[in-house]
Design a protein around this motif. Structure first.
Motif, PDB file in Angstrom:
ATOM      1  N   LEU A   1       0.810  -1.033  -0.277  1.00 55.48           N
ATOM      2  CA  LEU A   1      -0.034  -0.031  -0.412  1.00 55.48           C
ATOM      3  C   LEU A   1       0.734   0.993  -0.216  1.00 55.48           C
ATOM      4  CD1 LEU A   1      -2.775  -0.720   2.853  1.00 55.48           C
ATOM      5  CD2 LEU A   1      -2.803  -0.889   0.156  1.00 55.48           C
ATOM      6  N   SER A   2       0.458   2.400  -0.639  1.00 54.17           N
ATOM      7  CA  SER A   2       1.728   3.786  -0.639  1.00 54.17           C
ATOM      8  C   SER A   2       1.407   4.164  -0.298  1.00 54.17           C
ATOM      9  CB  SER A   2       1.105   3.866  -1.982  1.00 54.17           C
ATOM     10  OG  SER A   2      -0.429   4.702  -2.037  1.00 54.17           O
ATOM     11  N   GLY A   3       1.461   5.237   1.237  1.00 53.52           N
ATOM     12  CA  GLY A   3       1.424   5.981   1.581  1.00 53.52           C
ATOM     13  C   GLY A   3       0.047   6.843   1.208  1.00 53.52           C
ATOM     14  N   GLU A   4       0.527   7.031  -0.087  1.00 57.05           N
ATOM     15  CA  GLU A   4      -0.501   8.751  -0.274  1.00 57.05           C
ATOM     16  C   GLU A   4      -2.057   7.581  -0.291  1.00 57.05           C
ATOM     17  OE1 GLU A   4       2.756   7.672  -1.762  1.00 57.05           O
ATOM     18  OE2 GLU A   4       2.909   9.565  -2.952  1.00 57.05           O
ATOM     19  N   ALA A   5      -2.134   6.507  -1.264  1.00 54.90           N
ATOM     20  CA  ALA A   5      -3.396   5.796  -1.189  1.00 54.90           C
ATOM     21  C   ALA A   5      -3.942   6.025   0.335  1.00 54.90           C
ATOM     22  CB  ALA A   5      -3.051   4.349  -1.206  1.00 54.90           C
ATOM     23  N   LEU A   6      -3.729   5.926   1.594  1.00 54.95           N
ATOM     24  CA  LEU A   6      -4.404   7.143   2.523  1.00 54.95           C
ATOM     25  C   LEU A   6      -4.753   8.554   3.147  1.00 54.95           C
ATOM     26  CD1 LEU A   6      -2.859   4.182   5.195  1.00 54.95           C
ATOM     27  CD2 LEU A   6      -5.098   4.150   4.358  1.00 54.95           C
ATOM     28  N   LYS A   7      -4.117   8.910   1.976  1.00 58.87           N
ATOM     29  CA  LYS A   7      -4.178  10.706   2.086  1.00 58.87           C
ATOM     30  C   LYS A   7      -5.700  10.843   1.487  1.00 58.87           C
ATOM     31  CE  LYS A   7      -1.905  14.975   1.113  1.00 58.87           C
ATOM     32  NZ  LYS A   7      -0.355  15.346   0.291  1.00 58.87           N
ATOM     33  N   ASN A   8      -6.359  11.856   1.775  1.00 54.93           N
ATOM     34  CA  ASN A   8      -7.561  12.802   1.892  1.00 54.93           C
ATOM     35  C   ASN A   8      -6.879  13.911   0.472  1.00 54.93           C
ATOM     36  OD1 ASN A   8      -9.614  15.190   1.537  1.00 54.93           O
ATOM     37  ND2 ASN A   8     -10.819  13.038   2.789  1.00 54.93           N
ATOM     38  N   SER A   9      -7.094  13.581  -1.038  1.00 57.19           N
ATOM     39  CA  SER A   9      -6.686  14.227  -1.668  1.00 57.19           C
ATOM     40  C   SER A   9      -6.699  15.690  -1.722  1.00 57.19           C
ATOM     41  CB  SER A   9      -6.497  13.537  -2.801  1.00 57.19           C
ATOM     42  OG  SER A   9      -8.306  13.553  -3.468  1.00 57.19           O
ATOM     43  N   THR A  10      -8.292  15.959  -0.636  1.00 59.29           N
ATOM     44  CA  THR A  10      -8.816  17.201  -1.026  1.00 59.29           C
ATOM     45  C   THR A  10      -8.399  18.338   0.175  1.00 59.29           C
ATOM     46  OG1 THR A  10     -10.823  15.973  -1.840  1.00 59.29           O
ATOM     47  CG2 THR A  10     -11.524  18.471  -0.791  1.00 59.29           C
ATOM     48  N   ASN A  11      -8.966  17.222   1.235  1.00 60.73           N
ATOM     49  CA  ASN A  11      -8.324  18.580   2.489  1.00 60.73           C
ATOM     50  C   ASN A  11      -6.880  17.904   2.611  1.00 60.73           C
ATOM     51  OD1 ASN A  11      -7.898  16.509   3.906  1.00 60.73           O
ATOM     52  ND2 ASN A  11     -10.608  16.910   4.600  1.00 60.73           N
ATOM     53  N   GLY A  12      -6.166  17.446   1.920  1.00 59.51           N
ATOM     54  CA  GLY A  12      -4.411  17.232   2.585  1.00 59.51           C
ATOM     55  C   GLY A  12      -4.308  16.225   3.829  1.00 59.51           C
ATOM     56  N   GLU A  13      -5.647  16.070   4.668  1.00 53.77           N
ATOM     57  CA  GLU A  13      -5.213  15.014   5.625  1.00 53.77           C
ATOM     58  C   GLU A  13      -4.652  13.784   5.363  1.00 53.77           C
ATOM     59  OE1 GLU A  13      -8.758  13.125   9.319  1.00 53.77           O
ATOM     60  OE2 GLU A  13      -8.773  14.191   7.504  1.00 53.77           O
ATOM     61  N   PRO A  14      -3.877  13.773   6.245  1.00 55.93           N
ATOM     62  CA  PRO A  14      -2.452  12.676   5.988  1.00 55.93           C
ATOM     63  C   PRO A  14      -2.800  11.091   6.031  1.00 55.93           C
ATOM     64  CG  PRO A  14      -1.622  14.422   7.271  1.00 55.93           C
ATOM     65  CD  PRO A  14      -3.017  14.490   7.179  1.00 55.93           C
ATOM     66  N   ILE A  15      -4.083  10.950   6.580  1.00 58.66           N
ATOM     67  CA  ILE A  15      -4.725   9.506   6.547  1.00 58.66           C
ATOM     68  C   ILE A  15      -6.501  10.018   6.927  1.00 58.66           C
ATOM     69  CG2 ILE A  15      -5.341   7.883   8.272  1.00 58.66           C
ATOM     70  CD1 ILE A  15      -1.772   8.159   9.346  1.00 58.66           C
ATOM     71  N   ASP A  16      -6.775   9.274   6.027  1.00 55.81           N
ATOM     72  CA  ASP A  16      -7.993   9.891   6.030  1.00 55.81           C
ATOM     73  C   ASP A  16      -8.924   8.687   6.798  1.00 55.81           C
ATOM     74  OD1 ASP A  16     -11.497   9.590   4.113  1.00 55.81           O
ATOM     75  OD2 ASP A  16     -10.237  11.382   4.704  1.00 55.81           O
ATOM     76  N   PRO A  17     -10.199   9.242   7.682  1.00 47.44           N
ATOM     77  CA  PRO A  17     -10.664   7.503   8.236  1.00 47.44           C
ATOM     78  C   PRO A  17     -11.345   6.859   7.561  1.00 47.44           C
ATOM     79  CG  PRO A  17     -10.310  10.252   9.682  1.00 47.44           C
ATOM     80  CD  PRO A  17     -10.522   9.969   8.202  1.00 47.44           C
ATOM     81  N   GLY A  18     -12.358   7.430   6.608  1.00 45.13           N
ATOM     82  CA  GLY A  18     -12.824   6.654   5.342  1.00 45.13           C
ATOM     83  C   GLY A  18     -12.586   5.480   5.003  1.00 45.13           C
ATOM     84  N   ILE A  19     -10.868   6.249   4.506  1.00 46.53           N
ATOM     85  CA  ILE A  19     -10.305   5.407   3.809  1.00 46.53           C
ATOM     86  C   ILE A  19      -9.611   4.699   3.986  1.00 46.53           C
ATOM     87  CG2 ILE A  19      -7.953   5.457   2.097  1.00 46.53           C
ATOM     88  CD1 ILE A  19      -8.881   8.499   0.716  1.00 46.53           C
ATOM     89  N   LEU A  20      -8.806   5.074   5.526  1.00 45.66           N
ATOM     90  CA  LEU A  20      -8.515   3.799   6.636  1.00 45.66           C
ATOM     91  C   LEU A  20      -9.538   2.354   6.385  1.00 45.66           C
ATOM     92  CD1 LEU A  20      -5.540   2.715   7.694  1.00 45.66           C
ATOM     93  CD2 LEU A  20      -7.258   4.647  10.123  1.00 45.66           C
ATOM     94  N   THR A  21     -11.302   3.128   6.778  1.00 44.90           N
ATOM     95  CA  THR A  21     -12.170   1.737   7.591  1.00 44.90           C
ATOM     96  C   THR A  21     -12.024   0.794   5.973  1.00 44.90           C
ATOM     97  OG1 THR A  21     -12.220   3.921   9.028  1.00 44.90           O
ATOM     98  CG2 THR A  21     -14.167   2.452   7.853  1.00 44.90           C
ATOM     99  N   ARG A  22     -12.186   1.845   4.871  1.00 51.03           N
ATOM    100  CA  ARG A  22     -12.603   0.982   4.117  1.00 51.03           C
ATOM    101  C   ARG A  22     -10.899   0.067   3.454  1.00 51.03           C
ATOM    102  NH1 ARG A  22     -12.233   4.842   0.243  1.00 51.03           N
ATOM    103  NH2 ARG A  22     -10.620   4.880  -1.397  1.00 51.03           N
ATOM    104  N   VAL A  23      -9.965   0.469   3.719  1.00 52.43           N
ATOM    105  CA  VAL A  23      -8.884  -0.284   2.949  1.00 52.43           C
ATOM    106  C   VAL A  23      -8.367  -1.629   4.377  1.00 52.43           C
ATOM    107  CG1 VAL A  23      -6.468  -0.587   3.382  1.00 52.43           C
ATOM    108  CG2 VAL A  23      -7.296   1.522   2.004  1.00 52.43           C
ATOM    109  N   CYS A  24      -8.310  -1.579   5.670  1.00 51.74           N
ATOM    110  CA  CYS A  24      -9.657  -2.334   6.450  1.00 51.74           C
ATOM    111  C   CYS A  24     -10.001  -3.252   6.204  1.00 51.74           C
ATOM    112  CB  CYS A  24      -8.947  -1.512   7.606  1.00 51.74           C
ATOM    113  SG  CYS A  24      -7.546  -0.837   8.540  1.00 51.74           S
ATOM    114  N   ARG A  25     -11.032  -2.655   5.781  1.00 46.70           N
ATOM    115  CA  ARG A  25     -12.477  -3.910   5.724  1.00 46.70           C
ATOM    116  C   ARG A  25     -12.100  -4.836   4.743  1.00 46.70           C
ATOM    117  NH1 ARG A  25     -16.265   0.005   5.079  1.00 46.70           N
ATOM    118  NH2 ARG A  25     -16.829  -0.201   7.459  1.00 46.70           N
ATOM    119  N   GLN A  26     -11.758  -3.927   3.334  1.00 48.28           N
ATOM    120  CA  GLN A  26     -11.403  -4.901   2.391  1.00 48.28           C
ATOM    121  C   GLN A  26      -9.883  -6.437   2.488  1.00 48.28           C
ATOM    122  OE1 GLN A  26     -11.022  -4.194  -1.450  1.00 48.28           O
ATOM    123  NE2 GLN A  26     -10.781  -1.954  -1.312  1.00 48.28           N
TER     124      GLN A  26
END
Length: 247
Positions: A21-46
């Motif tokens: 997993l690239s670190g950028e995959a966890l980043k919110n590209s809109t607001n620049g938040e390094p670890i987006d909770p929604g993205i993190l949850t989606r990745v963990c669920r998979q």
């Protein structure tokens, strides 16, 4: 009488994988938040879904959402080695975030680090990592190889080779390997399968040369796929057509 197929789970194609997993995959590209909770949850669920199929999962995570060692400090005069060590520490932060997300979903996880930091992670020991996988734990590998000048792609290739993984799955922002940049050229051709030698001949930028050579020498196929596609990790483990396989 219930059908034998009722409630049965699909059978995974791969029994042991290393997921990069690239670190950028966890980043919110809109607001620049390094670890987006929604993205993190989606990745963990998979990852949880794949784990529940019985596949042994090792994860190597980058740190580019927090700091990129290669480019982060060189313009300011700081040397490459220092920047790389900073990047390694960024991967630890991402690894702990993945661990927390998975544990909240009931998945047993171990974080193993190539740089000793016994308060927060286990040291990477090959036999211990193998035992964790065999016992059904998800193992997250952080801090790269522990050495500067090596990327997390190289780490993923190294861990896949050491652990005897059947495939290295590289989750990216594109849906496979193309003959040219699909963002720049509308006529770019996507490959479904590709040989290592063809990739070398065409100078396709799949992974850095050290990582690519490790996979080539140890016969580790590489699957490049789009992490943002629905159920992409699950489909990849089931062997469904997704991305590009280099073998």
């Amino acid at each position: 009488m219930k059908s034998k197929r009722a409630g049965s789970r699909p059978k995974p194609k791969y029994q042991r994988i290393v997921l990069k997993l690239s670190g950028e995959a966890l980043k919110n590209s809109t607001n620049g938040e390094p670890i987006d909770p929604g993205i993190l949850t989606r990745v963990c669920r998979q990852i949880k879904e794949v784990h529940e199929l019985g596949t042994q999962v090792g994860v190597v995570v980058g740190g580019g959402n927090i700091f990129r060692g290669l480019s982060g400090l060189q313009e300011g005069g700081t040397d490459r080695a220092t920047g790389d060590y900073m990047g390694m520490l960024a991967t630890v932060i991402n690894g702990l975030a993945l661990m927390d997300g998975l544990e909240k979903m009931g998945v047993q996880v171990r974080v193993m680090t190539a740089i000793p930091m016994d308060k927060i992670a286990e040291p990477y020991i090959l036999r211990r990592a193998l035992r964790h996988l065999e016992k059904g734990l998800v193992v997250i590998f952080v801090a790269g190889t522990g050495n500067p000048y090596f990327s997390t792609d190289t780490t993923a290739a190294l861990r896949a080779s050491e652990l005897g993984a059947q495939i290295l799955m590289k989750a990216t922002k594109v849906d496979g390997v193309y003959d040219k940049d699909p963002h720049k050229y509308t006529g770019a051709k996507k490959y479904q399968t590709l040989s290592f030698l063809d990739a070398l001949r065409q100078r396709l930028n799949i992974m850095d040369s050290t990582a690519f050579s490790l996979c080539l020498d140890n016969n580790i196929p590489i699957l490049v796929f789009d992490l943002d596609a629905p159920d992409s990790i699950l489909k990849a483990v089931l062997g469904q057509s997704t991305g590009t396989i280099v073998k």
